[in-house]
Motif scaffolding. Structure first.
Motif, PDB file in Angstrom:
ATOM      1  N   GLU A 158      15.518   8.756  29.821  1.00 36.74           N
ATOM      2  CA  GLU A 158      14.514   9.679  29.270  1.00 36.74           C
ATOM      3  C   GLU A 158      14.324   9.460  27.774  1.00 36.74           C
ATOM      4  OE1 GLU A 158      17.168  10.640  31.006  1.00 36.74           O
ATOM      5  OE2 GLU A 158      16.593  11.945  32.670  1.00 36.74           O
ATOM      6  N   LYS A 185      15.870  12.605  39.300  1.00 36.40           N
ATOM      7  CA  LYS A 185      16.269  13.356  38.095  1.00 36.40           C
ATOM      8  C   LYS A 185      15.414  12.979  36.901  1.00 36.40           C
ATOM      9  CE  LYS A 185      18.742  11.255  35.502  1.00 36.40           C
ATOM     10  NZ  LYS A 185      18.732  10.516  34.205  1.00 36.40           N
ATOM     11  N   ASN A 189      12.654  15.342  34.877  1.00 36.37           N
ATOM     12  CA  ASN A 189      12.761  15.607  33.439  1.00 36.37           C
ATOM     13  C   ASN A 189      11.485  15.209  32.699  1.00 36.37           C
ATOM     14  OD1 ASN A 189      15.376  16.711  33.342  1.00 36.37           O
ATOM     15  ND2 ASN A 189      16.355  14.699  33.150  1.00 36.37           N
ATOM     16  N   LYS A 192       7.906  17.152  33.443  1.00 41.04           N
ATOM     17  CA  LYS A 192       7.796  18.415  32.693  1.00 41.04           C
ATOM     18  C   LYS A 192       7.257  18.186  31.284  1.00 41.04           C
ATOM     19  CE  LYS A 192      11.834  20.482  34.866  1.00 41.04           C
ATOM     20  NZ  LYS A 192      13.286  20.504  34.670  1.00 41.04           N
ATOM     21  N   LEU A 193       7.470  16.977  30.774  1.00 38.52           N
ATOM     22  CA  LEU A 193       7.064  16.685  29.401  1.00 38.52           C
ATOM     23  C   LEU A 193       5.697  16.008  29.347  1.00 38.52           C
ATOM     24  CD1 LEU A 193      10.536  15.428  28.149  1.00 38.52           C
ATOM     25  CD2 LEU A 193       9.511  17.665  27.731  1.00 38.52           C
TER      26      LEU A 193
ATOM     27  N   ASP B 343      25.755  16.655  35.456  1.00 37.88           N
ATOM     28  CA  ASP B 343      25.555  15.340  36.060  1.00 37.88           C
ATOM     29  C   ASP B 343      25.618  14.323  34.921  1.00 37.88           C
ATOM     30  OD1 ASP B 343      24.601  12.951  36.995  1.00 37.88           O
ATOM     31  OD2 ASP B 343      22.749  13.771  37.854  1.00 37.88           O
ATOM     32  N   ASN B 346      22.647  12.806  33.524  1.00 37.63           N
ATOM     33  CA  ASN B 346      21.588  13.694  33.035  1.00 37.63           C
ATOM     34  C   ASN B 346      21.893  14.252  31.649  1.00 37.63           C
ATOM     35  OD1 ASN B 346      19.164  14.968  33.032  1.00 37.63           O
ATOM     36  ND2 ASN B 346      19.666  16.468  34.630  1.00 37.63           N
ATOM     37  N   PHE B 348      20.017  13.925  29.109  1.00 35.83           N
ATOM     38  CA  PHE B 348      18.787  14.527  28.591  1.00 35.83           C
ATOM     39  C   PHE B 348      18.595  15.942  29.137  1.00 35.83           C
ATOM     40  CE2 PHE B 348      14.248  15.419  28.573  1.00 35.83           C
ATOM     41  CZ  PHE B 348      13.984  15.227  27.233  1.00 35.83           C
ATOM     42  N   GLY B 349      18.930  16.115  30.426  1.00 34.46           N
ATOM     43  CA  GLY B 349      18.833  17.452  31.018  1.00 34.46           C
ATOM     44  C   GLY B 349      19.727  18.458  30.313  1.00 34.46           C
ATOM     45  N   GLN B 352      17.856  19.589  27.353  1.00 34.25           N
ATOM     46  CA  GLN B 352      16.767  20.470  27.778  1.00 34.25           C
ATOM     47  C   GLN B 352      17.272  21.849  28.160  1.00 34.25           C
ATOM     48  OE1 GLN B 352      14.134  18.757  26.576  1.00 34.25           O
ATOM     49  NE2 GLN B 352      12.980  19.358  28.399  1.00 34.25           N
TER      50      GLN B 352
END
Lengths: 359, 359
Positions: A158, A185, A189, A192-193, B343, B346, B348-349, B352
């Motif tokens: 990302e 995943k 992510n 949404k952006l 995770d 993840n 980046f998640g 966020q």
């Protein structure tokens, strides 16, 4: 170098994971990436000032631990970073990192910081910086019509996408990972952006129509993610995942028809995709392009390859940027890290006096 | 490697200056030095297991910043250390240091610690360990009749004295420093601890009748602290101060009539007193003596020289010892140093989600 707390050089500001998260969110991820790209570009423009050395690696069966030092003569930096591909199966990060800045004149540390998040950000910023110069000739935000294929949809993916949107304007992404849950995943992510996402079922599919191919996989082995027939003329490859001896992502035939760019050749010859080539195969260092010192011109039929492995100067830039944000954001804590006896020759007396004050 | 806090690998125990002071005083300085000497000796006994590399130095006009990594295949360690001789004039420490241990299998750091105090302690412990084997043939506490001259009475001097008392039983000291206030400070600190002290006005005077000469001065230059005529047959020299290129303390003629011992030759040839000699001049590595692998015997007329520069394995041992004391003493704080998304793919998640929870 400015003091954060005048007269308190024994207190070293520390940026924790929570602090870093707050700093990045306060700036906004894309603003952070954009400003960080400017810091890295500034430092690439004064490339010759830096002490440069390949990173110092300690390899084991499971992975690698590395130290990455550099200095511009005023500020010294180093990063500790590991790479352990099997970690994610244990619920751990593949790459974790922390690092420090210090003042060359006194040798005193002036910043300690988490760098797991920061490394993902500086890697993406460096990729975007290279693409800005190699795809868009140094101009920003002219690439909104470009499509990027993103192969490897793990922890760094990302950040790569956001870096390419922040600097080049890329909005269209094609995603592929051998693990479909990683692609899901990543897609969730990024959708949404506001990205336009196509999730793909194979490498052959993901590269269809892509102007830019970013490979950011994590296996510690020579994994031929891309073979020659998959890559069309003039495509730009941002190869991020291959970054240690025996860990590559591209078939050698692709390299042989590519114009190749690297960060710091003595390191990339050991760690990058070009470890597959003769040690004198022509490769251009990125700083030469950024400083206008190379007569390379885009436009041939060759593939253009940025063989990224990550270099210490990018971490230096990232820590320098974070340090400049500290006073503005206030997101740090002070650590009692440096012994400071009243008389510097009396370190032992400091110990003894603690005994007295404790008594 | 045992976890300090099971299930919380993102929290790294940090030992501040205050914590280190508390740990050392809780143990008692001489007990600490004695136990630390045992840890270093244990690691010297398994010398061949370690990754060994000369330290990575970044030199400037004012000093040097170094990284010192090593690993035994299970635990990895590194130390950041500077050496800036002019710092004390600015009220700063000449040497400051910090370092970390990490788990080789995961690459995750498991300890971060101040090492300014710890370096002074490990240097003294290493000096005492070498002298135990080279002066007393490996036995402890048989040297109470020995007199030690201590040339250079700065920040490290008292630790050297205590190390030689803890391990060899040395009680009689002769002190000299070009700065008389340093000698006075050192004498005051050590008299309180029961040493028999003679403060001297010159190098010629301080070495009179000394069985052991410890040089621990700080100038970054080739300073001939000791000349050949000052050193009698069979004297043991513990040369601690000379530790980088262009920084030595002994006249070359002394070296030419000495049996010389070093920690790790590829590093000591660059940094130690023996930088003044041919690169193939015979020198014995300390581990060979400790492991009984050398047929060297004490007893000739030669001077015996331990050309100490400090090696990464000693820092490894010191950090290992401190880590073993943490649970016992409780003197540490936990730092939020490693990003730990639910995770691991993840990262980046995680960023966020912080945004959401902050909203």
């Amino acid at each position: 170098m400015k003091q954060l707390s005048p007269g308190q050089q024994n207190q070293v500001p520390f940026v924790s994971v929570e602090h870093m998260t707050s700093i990045v969110l306060a700036q906004g991820v894309e603003t952070f990436l954009s400003e960080l790209t400017d810091y890295i570009e500034e430092d690439y423009k004064r490339w010759m000032l830096f002490d440069k050395t390949p990173r110092v690696a300690s390899h084991s069966q499971e992975g690698v631990v590395e130290l990455m030092p550099t200095s511009d003569g005023e500020i010294y930096s180093f990063k500790y970073v590991n790479g352990h591909p099997k970690n994610s199966k244990k619920g751990l990060q593949t790459v974790t990192a922390f690092g420090a800045l210090s003042d060359v004149d006194s040798g005193y540390p002036v910043l300690l910081s988490e760098m797991t998040i920061l490394t993902a950000l500086r890697t993406a910023a460096t990729s975007a910086l290279a693409a800005k110069h190699l795809v868009l000739g140094g101009e920003e935000k002219k690439g909104s019509s470009l499509t990027m294929a993103l192969i490897g949809n793990g922890a760094q993916s990302e950040f790569q996408a956001l870096g390419f949107r922040a600097i080049l304007g890329v909005e269209k992404l094609r995603l592929y990972d051998i693990d479909k849950t990683a692609t899901r995943k990543c897609a969730e992510n990024l959708e949404k952006l506001g990205f336009q996402i196509v999730s793909c079922g194979s490498v052959d599919e993901v590269v269809l129509g892509a102007d830019i191919i970013t490979t950011v996989t994590a296996d510690k082995q020579n994994a031929t993610i891309l073979t020659d027939n998959m890559v069309g003329a003039g495509v730009y490859i941002n190869a991020v995942g291959g970054d240690c001896p025996g860990k590559t992502e591209l078939h050698r035939d692709i390299l042989l028809r590519a114009d190749i760019f690297a960060e710091y050749l003595p390191q990339t010859r050991i760690e990058g995709e070009i470890q597959q080539l003769d040690p004198d195969h022509p490769v251009i260092e990125l700083w030469e392009i950024i400083q206008g010192k190379s007569d390379w011109k885009k436009g041939g039929k060759n593939v253009i390859l940025f063989d990224s492995v990550g270099f210490a100067i990018e971490d230096f830039s990232a820590l320098r940027y974070v340090k400049d944000l500290l006073l503005k954001t206030g997101h740090y804590q002070l650590l009692d890290m440096i012994a400071e006896p009243e008389d510097p020759r009396n370190l032992f007396g400091m110990l003894q006096n603690s005994r007295k004050s404790a008594a």
